[in-house]
Design an enzyme around this catalytic site. Structure first.
Site, PDB file in Angstrom:
ATOM      1  N   GLY A 369      72.990   7.631 -38.098  1.00 61.02           N
ATOM      2  CA  GLY A 369      74.283   7.663 -38.114  1.00 61.02           C
ATOM      3  C   GLY A 369      74.972   6.191 -38.150  1.00 61.02           C
ATOM      4  O   GLY A 369      74.845   5.449 -37.403  1.00 61.02           O
ATOM      5  N   GLY A 371      78.904   5.403 -38.857  1.00 57.85           N
ATOM      6  CA  GLY A 371      80.079   5.656 -39.144  1.00 57.85           C
ATOM      7  C   GLY A 371      80.846   7.108 -38.878  1.00 57.85           C
ATOM      8  O   GLY A 371      81.980   7.486 -39.003  1.00 57.85           O
ATOM      9  N   CYS A 376      84.413   5.747 -34.242  1.00 55.70           N
ATOM     10  CA  CYS A 376      83.834   4.677 -35.264  1.00 55.70           C
ATOM     11  C   CYS A 376      85.168   4.533 -36.410  1.00 55.70           C
ATOM     12  O   CYS A 376      85.632   5.411 -36.766  1.00 55.70           O
ATOM     13  CB  CYS A 376      82.710   5.228 -36.040  1.00 55.70           C
ATOM     14  SG  CYS A 376      81.491   5.566 -34.929  1.00 55.70           S
ATOM     15  N   ASP A 409      72.946  10.926 -34.566  1.00 51.27           N
ATOM     16  CA  ASP A 409      73.830   9.952 -33.618  1.00 51.27           C
ATOM     17  C   ASP A 409      75.312   9.844 -34.071  1.00 51.27           C
ATOM     18  O   ASP A 409      75.654   9.455 -34.954  1.00 51.27           O
ATOM     19  CB  ASP A 409      73.175   8.723 -33.281  1.00 51.27           C
ATOM     20  CG  ASP A 409      73.955   7.776 -32.422  1.00 51.27           C
ATOM     21  OD1 ASP A 409      75.024   8.225 -31.930  1.00 51.27           O
ATOM     22  OD2 ASP A 409      73.973   6.304 -32.345  1.00 51.27           O
ATOM     23  N   ARG A 456      86.090   4.479 -25.633  1.00 56.10           N
ATOM     24  CA  ARG A 456      86.028   3.447 -26.701  1.00 56.10           C
ATOM     25  C   ARG A 456      84.857   3.144 -27.501  1.00 56.10           C
ATOM     26  O   ARG A 456      83.841   3.457 -26.807  1.00 56.10           O
ATOM     27  CB  ARG A 456      86.893   2.162 -25.996  1.00 56.10           C
ATOM     28  CG  ARG A 456      85.630   1.477 -25.013  1.00 56.10           C
ATOM     29  CD  ARG A 456      86.229   0.082 -24.606  1.00 56.10           C
ATOM     30  NE  ARG A 456      85.238  -0.459 -23.645  1.00 56.10           N
ATOM     31  CZ  ARG A 456      85.573  -1.460 -22.571  1.00 56.10           C
ATOM     32  NH1 ARG A 456      86.754  -1.964 -22.626  1.00 56.10           N
ATOM     33  NH2 ARG A 456      84.552  -2.077 -21.975  1.00 56.10           N
ATOM     34  N   GLY A 457      85.132   2.765 -28.643  1.00 59.08           N
ATOM     35  CA  GLY A 457      84.161   2.366 -29.466  1.00 59.08           C
ATOM     36  C   GLY A 457      83.416   1.214 -28.796  1.00 59.08           C
ATOM     37  O   GLY A 457      83.973   0.227 -28.400  1.00 59.08           O
ATOM     38  N   ARG A 471      75.727  -6.004 -30.988  1.00 62.66           N
ATOM     39  CA  ARG A 471      75.604  -4.830 -31.484  1.00 62.66           C
ATOM     40  C   ARG A 471      76.240  -4.708 -33.109  1.00 62.66           C
ATOM     41  O   ARG A 471      75.358  -3.936 -33.819  1.00 62.66           O
ATOM     42  CB  ARG A 471      76.049  -3.608 -30.668  1.00 62.66           C
ATOM     43  CG  ARG A 471      75.939  -2.377 -31.066  1.00 62.66           C
ATOM     44  CD  ARG A 471      76.405  -1.270 -29.814  1.00 62.66           C
ATOM     45  NE  ARG A 471      76.408  -0.031 -30.379  1.00 62.66           N
ATOM     46  CZ  ARG A 471      76.036   1.040 -29.519  1.00 62.66           C
ATOM     47  NH1 ARG A 471      75.781   0.610 -28.084  1.00 62.66           N
ATOM     48  NH2 ARG A 471      75.970   2.351 -29.634  1.00 62.66           N
ATOM     49  N   GLU A 485      85.044  -2.132 -35.170  1.00 63.14           N
ATOM     50  CA  GLU A 485      84.609  -1.229 -36.140  1.00 63.14           C
ATOM     51  C   GLU A 485      84.755  -0.213 -35.266  1.00 63.14           C
ATOM     52  O   GLU A 485      84.136   0.954 -35.329  1.00 63.14           O
ATOM     53  CB  GLU A 485      83.238  -1.438 -36.331  1.00 63.14           C
ATOM     54  CG  GLU A 485      83.155  -2.374 -37.656  1.00 63.14           C
ATOM     55  CD  GLU A 485      81.510  -2.582 -38.274  1.00 63.14           C
ATOM     56  OE1 GLU A 485      80.993  -1.991 -38.089  1.00 63.14           O
ATOM     57  OE2 GLU A 485      81.350  -3.813 -38.637  1.00 63.14           O
TER      58      GLU A 485
HETATM   59  P1  XMP Z   1      80.729  10.545 -31.113  1.00 64.10           P
HETATM   60  O1  XMP Z   1      81.275  11.159 -32.264  1.00 64.10           O
HETATM   61  O2  XMP Z   1      79.605  11.523 -30.232  1.00 64.10           O
HETATM   62  O3  XMP Z   1      79.870   9.120 -31.554  1.00 64.10           O
HETATM   63  O4  XMP Z   1      81.712  10.111 -30.071  1.00 64.10           O
HETATM   64  C1  XMP Z   1      79.201   8.270 -30.545  1.00 64.10           C
HETATM   65  C2  XMP Z   1      78.478   7.369 -31.273  1.00 64.10           C
HETATM   66  O5  XMP Z   1      79.281   6.477 -32.084  1.00 64.10           O
HETATM   67  C3  XMP Z   1      78.542   5.082 -32.270  1.00 64.10           C
HETATM   68  N1  XMP Z   1      79.644   4.032 -31.988  1.00 64.10           N
HETATM   69  C4  XMP Z   1      80.201   3.557 -32.843  1.00 64.10           C
HETATM   70  N2  XMP Z   1      80.004   3.469 -34.259  1.00 64.10           N
HETATM   71  N3  XMP Z   1      81.996   1.864 -34.035  1.00 64.10           N
HETATM   72  C5  XMP Z   1      81.145   2.681 -34.733  1.00 64.10           C
HETATM   73  O6  XMP Z   1      81.071   2.627 -36.029  1.00 64.10           O
HETATM   74  C6  XMP Z   1      81.981   1.806 -32.903  1.00 64.10           C
HETATM   75  O7  XMP Z   1      82.642   1.068 -32.011  1.00 64.10           O
HETATM   76  C7  XMP Z   1      81.213   2.871 -31.926  1.00 64.10           C
HETATM   77  N4  XMP Z   1      80.865   2.925 -30.640  1.00 64.10           N
HETATM   78  C8  XMP Z   1      79.819   3.852 -30.960  1.00 64.10           C
HETATM   79  C9  XMP Z   1      77.304   5.166 -31.635  1.00 64.10           C
HETATM   80  O8  XMP Z   1      76.280   5.487 -32.375  1.00 64.10           O
HETATM   81  C10 XMP Z   1      77.481   6.404 -30.432  1.00 64.10           C
HETATM   82  O9  XMP Z   1      76.348   6.983 -30.059  1.00 64.10           O
END
Ligand code: XMP
Length: 557
Positions: A369, A371, A376, A409, A456-457, A471, A485
């Site tokens: 996964g 993006g 993300c 993921d 938050r991402g 990361r 990102e």
């Molecule tokens: P969902 O859709 O379940 O996604 O909320 C969770 C997954 O997103 C990834 N992740 C990120 N990907 N920027 C990204 O591009 C980010 O800031 C970020 N934070 C998390 C990660 O794989 C997670 O499991």
């Protein structure tokens, strides 16, 4: 025997399986039996993964781009099995993992996931010491017999005991008291472990040995839980049972709540995910840490993983945005060399070459996964990443030949997405699905009468400042200089993990019932795909009605 007289479940199994099951039966005859069930007409439209994805080589697809065709079924949803093996020694009872994100998984989430048969990956945006204690909290959560209970000594001050409770975040305050040789001296009751008694010694406050009920080790040898259960029934008011040997040395303890939960678990369809010592399973994320010269810090990485292993971690996840990279490959190899048997998850990748690279480095399960996640922005910011279903198909090919598993993921917004993901992978990772649960870290905030939690991402500016910059391949000291990102967001507060997982599991089981799949291997083997038009997507949701009650249960989606 005429094909129609074959049991239906046999008529529907695959060509290869029939060859095994009915050796000696003429092939033309068997072919006829199959064609009655999987019609040629269906085959032209509803394709198995290989012909389906081969027919779409120039278009990257994700969950909503396809739907699964229903198939003949003699399987009731409630009878489907969801267990999955991610690595030797890493089995889950349901194929769902909570994301290693600082607004999703700490010990509370990991405990709730494991109790439901799933797995939580504890994030690494915290001090190593704290991450270790989070793992300990999961591993110590419920035991049949707690073999190494936390003990105190008679000369300790109550204040020191209190400090230990706070530092190690124990949820209990009653401790056995033992001397230097391990001999039981008494029990320190929880009601005296208080600040007002901080200056007193344990020996002044304990319940003495002759007033404590104990049981001999040999008495529980056969069926410890049944024996402990009977003890609690026979001794109303006693909630802790200490186990001693013939020399009165302490050998463990049972708590009534653990025993009751374990007795109940025996009746649940999806049992908690446990290790061989009956402790809940727990995963932890580690990063490809670099030293001040920009080189991978081997000593630090290996020491970190070693400490996690000591605490009983079941799997480590080398979690990065770009897993098909030198640093991640070397980190995985370092960990594999130092810990030959430890299950390793690594990622993220979206290519077959990426899977091969990480598998060769020693990973057992690969996160797929780039993006798709709800928070993300990688595809927007960096212009890279592959829609999830095509990424899963491509990576699944390499995973099969390397004998590793893959984990889908990000991007899961409903149980139907999980069913589609599991046609090509062994498990899914969800962040947003669990971020609104009470078990996720963070406080509830109220805005205009609605309740939210922060989500938050890990690539958002705030999360990178808190430690996750590595990361995304950036320096932790200057995260403000890089393009984030991910975004900082809110999720509507939802019901508990139990509630969310019950809904997700129900959906997965329905999907399997529609495909006649008794287990996840059959789901992968039987799935038939077809593209959906934009009108088809509209048709799939509720439409042309005024919805008065949502069909979803508090998922906040
Ligand atoms: P969902 O859709 O379940 O996604 O909320 C969770 C997954 O997103 C990834 N992740 C990120 N990907 N920027 C990204 O591009 C980010 O800031 C970020 N934070 C998390 C990660 O794989 C997670 O499991």
């Amino acid at each position: 025997m005429h094909p129609n007289k074959l049991p239906k479940s046999i008529r529907f199994i695959s060509f290869v399986q029939i060859r095994v099951a009915f050796d000696g039966v003429p092939w033309a005859f068997i072919d006829m039996a199959i064609s009655r069930e999987i019609s040629d007409i269906d085959n032209r439209f509803y394709k198995a993964a290989d012909p389906f994805f081969a027919a779409h080589p120039d278009q990257a697809l994700t969950y909503d781009d396809v739907t699964l065709a229903t198939l003949y079924s003699d399987i009731l949803p409630r009878d489907t099995q969801l267990d999955t093996t991610l690595a030797d020694g890493l089995d889950l009872n349901i194929p769902v993992i909570s994301a290693d994100m600082d607004t999703v998984t700490e010990s509370r989430m990991a405990i709730a996931m494991a109790l439901n048969g799933a797995l939580g990956l504890i994030h690494y945006n915290m001090e190593e010491r704290q991450q270790l204690s989070e793992v300990s909290r999961v591993k110590n959560h419920v035991h049949g017999l707690i073999q190494e209970p936390i003990k105190v000594s008679p000369d300790q001050l109550i204040g020191d005991v209190l400090k230990m409770v706070e530092e190690r975040k124990f949820e209990f305050r009653t401790f056995p008291v033992v001397d230097d040789s391990g001999k039981l001296l008494g029990l320190l009751p929880g009601h005296v472990v208080k600040q007002r008694y901080a200056k007193r010694k344990v020996v002044e406050s304990l319940t003495p040995r002759d007033q404590i009920q104990t049981i001999r080790k040999k008495e529980i040898a056969k069926d410890p839980i049944t024996r402990a259960d009977k003890f609690f029934t026979d001794h109303p008011g006693i909630h802790k049972l200490l186990v001693v040997d013939d020399d009165d040395k302490l050998h463990g303890l049972f708590t009534m709540s653990d025993v009751e939960r374990i007795t109940q678990e025996k009746k649940a369809q999806f049992k908690p995910a446990r290790d061989s010592k009956f402790r809940l399973v727990c995963g932890a994320a580690v990063s490809a840490t670099r030293n001040m010269f920009g080189e991978l810090d081997r000593d630090l990485i290996v020491a970190h993983v070693g400490a996690l292993v000591e605490r009983g971690v079941d799997v480590v996840a080398v979690s990065t945005a770009h897993g098909f990279s030198k640093g991640v490959g070397e980190t995985v190899k370092m960990i594999r060399d130092a810990f030959p048997k430890l299950p390793i998850i690594a990622g993220n990748v979206t290519s077959a070459a990426g899977v091969e690279f990480l598998a060769d480095a020693g990973a057992n399960a690969i996160k797929v996964g780039q993006g798709p996640g709800s928070i993300c922005t990688t595809r927007v910011v960096a212009g890279v990443g592959i829609p999830q279903l095509t990424a899963l198909y491509v990576t699944a090919q390499a995973a099969a030949s390397k004998r590793v598993s893959i984990i889908a993921d990000g991007g899961i917004t409903k149980s139907g997405d999980i069913v589609k993901a599991l046609t090509l992978s062994q498990a899914v990772i969800c962040g947003g699905m669990f971020a609104g649960c009470p078990e996720a870290p963070g406080q509830i905030m109220e805005i205009n009468g609605k309740r939210y939690k922060q989500y938050r991402g890990m690539g958002s500016l705030a999360a990178m400042k808190a430690g996750s910059a590595a990361r995304y391949g950036h320096s932790t000291t200057t995260p403000a200089k890089v393009a984030p990102e991910g975004v900082e967001a809110l999720k509507e507060a939802t019901g508990s993990v139990d509630v969310i997982l019950t809904q997700l599991i129900g959906g997965i089981q329905s999907g399997m019932g529609y495909l006649g799949a008794a287990n996840l291997a059959q789901l992968r083997q039987k799935a038939r795909f077809i593209r959906v038009s934009p009108a088809g997507i509209r048709e799939a949701g509720t439409h042309d009605i005024v919805e008065v009650k949502t069909g979803r249960v508090e998922t906040g989606q």
